[in-house]
Design a protein around this motif. Structure first.
Motif, PDB file in Angstrom:
ATOM      1  N   LEU A   1      60.718  12.329-107.441  1.00 35.99           N
ATOM      2  CA  LEU A   1      61.954  11.555-107.532  1.00 35.99           C
ATOM      3  C   LEU A   1      61.913  10.285-106.685  1.00 35.99           C
ATOM      4  O   LEU A   1      62.459   9.257-107.081  1.00 35.99           O
ATOM      5  CB  LEU A   1      63.146  12.418-107.120  1.00 35.99           C
ATOM      6  N   ASP A   2      61.288  10.360-105.514  1.00 33.90           N
ATOM      7  CA  ASP A   2      61.237   9.203-104.617  1.00 33.90           C
ATOM      8  C   ASP A   2      59.922   9.238-103.840  1.00 33.90           C
ATOM      9  O   ASP A   2      59.875   9.673-102.692  1.00 33.90           O
ATOM     10  CB  ASP A   2      62.423   9.227-103.661  1.00 33.90           C
ATOM     11  N   PRO A   3      58.842   8.808-104.482  1.00 27.62           N
ATOM     12  CA  PRO A   3      57.509   8.965-103.895  1.00 27.62           C
ATOM     13  C   PRO A   3      57.265   8.211-102.590  1.00 27.62           C
ATOM     14  O   PRO A   3      56.313   8.510-101.886  1.00 27.62           O
ATOM     15  CB  PRO A   3      56.568   8.462-104.993  1.00 27.62           C
TER      16      PRO A   3
ATOM     17  N   ASP B   1      59.619   7.959-100.071  1.00 26.99           N
ATOM     18  CA  ASP B   1      60.595   8.389 -99.066  1.00 26.99           C
ATOM     19  C   ASP B   1      59.858   8.898 -97.823  1.00 26.99           C
ATOM     20  O   ASP B   1      59.124   9.878 -97.889  1.00 26.99           O
ATOM     21  CB  ASP B   1      61.481   9.486 -99.654  1.00 26.99           C
ATOM     22  N   ARG B   2      60.051   8.230 -96.708  1.00 30.95           N
ATOM     23  CA  ARG B   2      59.363   8.616 -95.473  1.00 30.95           C
ATOM     24  C   ARG B   2      59.731  10.025 -95.014  1.00 30.95           C
ATOM     25  O   ARG B   2      58.885  10.754 -94.487  1.00 30.95           O
ATOM     26  CB  ARG B   2      59.669   7.626 -94.350  1.00 30.95           C
ATOM     27  N   GLY B   3      60.970  10.406 -95.211  1.00 28.54           N
ATOM     28  CA  GLY B   3      61.400  11.744 -94.807  1.00 28.54           C
ATOM     29  C   GLY B   3      60.651  12.837 -95.564  1.00 28.54           C
ATOM     30  O   GLY B   3      60.264  13.859 -94.977  1.00 28.54           O
ATOM     31  N   VAL B   4      60.433  12.603 -96.840  1.00 26.78           N
ATOM     32  CA  VAL B   4      59.683  13.571 -97.650  1.00 26.78           C
ATOM     33  C   VAL B   4      58.241  13.637 -97.151  1.00 26.78           C
ATOM     34  O   VAL B   4      57.676  14.723 -96.997  1.00 26.78           O
ATOM     35  CB  VAL B   4      59.738  13.207 -99.150  1.00 26.78           C
ATOM     36  N   HIS B   5      57.659  12.487 -96.870  1.00 26.79           N
ATOM     37  CA  HIS B   5      56.283  12.458 -96.365  1.00 26.79           C
ATOM     38  C   HIS B   5      56.185  13.188 -95.023  1.00 26.79           C
ATOM     39  O   HIS B   5      55.239  13.941 -94.786  1.00 26.79           O
ATOM     40  CB  HIS B   5      55.786  11.018 -96.228  1.00 26.79           C
ATOM     41  N   GLN B   6      57.172  12.981 -94.165  1.00 30.18           N
ATOM     42  CA  GLN B   6      57.168  13.658 -92.866  1.00 30.18           C
ATOM     43  C   GLN B   6      57.315  15.171 -93.040  1.00 30.18           C
ATOM     44  O   GLN B   6      56.644  15.944 -92.353  1.00 30.18           O
ATOM     45  CB  GLN B   6      58.281  13.105 -91.978  1.00 30.18           C
ATOM     46  N   ALA B   7      58.176  15.587 -93.939  1.00 33.62           N
ATOM     47  CA  ALA B   7      58.368  17.025 -94.177  1.00 33.62           C
ATOM     48  C   ALA B   7      57.101  17.658 -94.738  1.00 33.62           C
ATOM     49  O   ALA B   7      56.714  18.761 -94.331  1.00 33.62           O
ATOM     50  CB  ALA B   7      59.547  17.247 -95.126  1.00 33.62           C
ATOM     51  N   LEU B   8      56.450  16.972 -95.645  1.00 29.98           N
ATOM     52  CA  LEU B   8      55.203  17.489 -96.213  1.00 29.98           C
ATOM     53  C   LEU B   8      54.118  17.551 -95.138  1.00 29.98           C
ATOM     54  O   LEU B   8      53.390  18.545 -95.028  1.00 29.98           O
ATOM     55  CB  LEU B   8      54.758  16.626 -97.388  1.00 29.98           C
ATOM     56  N   ARG B   9      54.018  16.517 -94.334  1.00 32.38           N
ATOM     57  CA  ARG B   9      53.042  16.502 -93.245  1.00 32.38           C
ATOM     58  C   ARG B   9      53.308  17.652 -92.275  1.00 32.38           C
ATOM     59  O   ARG B   9      52.376  18.348 -91.851  1.00 32.38           O
ATOM     60  CB  ARG B   9      53.126  15.155 -92.511  1.00 32.38           C
TER      61      ARG B   9
END
Length: 93
Positions: free
Chosen positions: A39-41, A43-51
């Motif tokens: 949905l939002d590739p 998005d820094r928050g998503v990247h941080q959560a995945l990391r």
């Protein structure tokens, strides 16, 4: 449909064992993160959560998944029967 990880009402026994619980939570979290990435590739928050997941939870989840894969077909059938029976008991309580 929501699935609780605890057994029937009044039971202290969990519905899923430790490996099953860890795998279920990891799959749910990774599915949510994957959807968020689509949905939002950027998005820094998503990247941080995945990391964070990869650094802190992924190894345990992978070990649990590998442990579950080593179960025999009969062990898997028995676990499925036990979980279904516990869910049915919980619904009728």
């Amino acid at each position: 449909m929501s699935t609780s990880l605890t057994g029937p009402p009044g039971s202290a026994e969990p519905l899923l064992d430790e490996d099953e619980t860890r795998v279920a939570r990891a799959r749910r979290q990774l599915t949510q993160l994957g959807t968020a990435l689509v949905l939002d590739p950027l998005d820094r928050g998503v990247h941080q959560a995945l990391r964070h997941f990869m650094e802190s939870d992924s190894e345990d989840a992978l070990r649990s998944w590998e442990s579950m894969l080593r179960r025999s077909p009969e062990e898997l059938r028995e676990r499925i029967r036990a979980v279904i029976a516990a869910q049915a008991e919980r619904r009728t309580s």
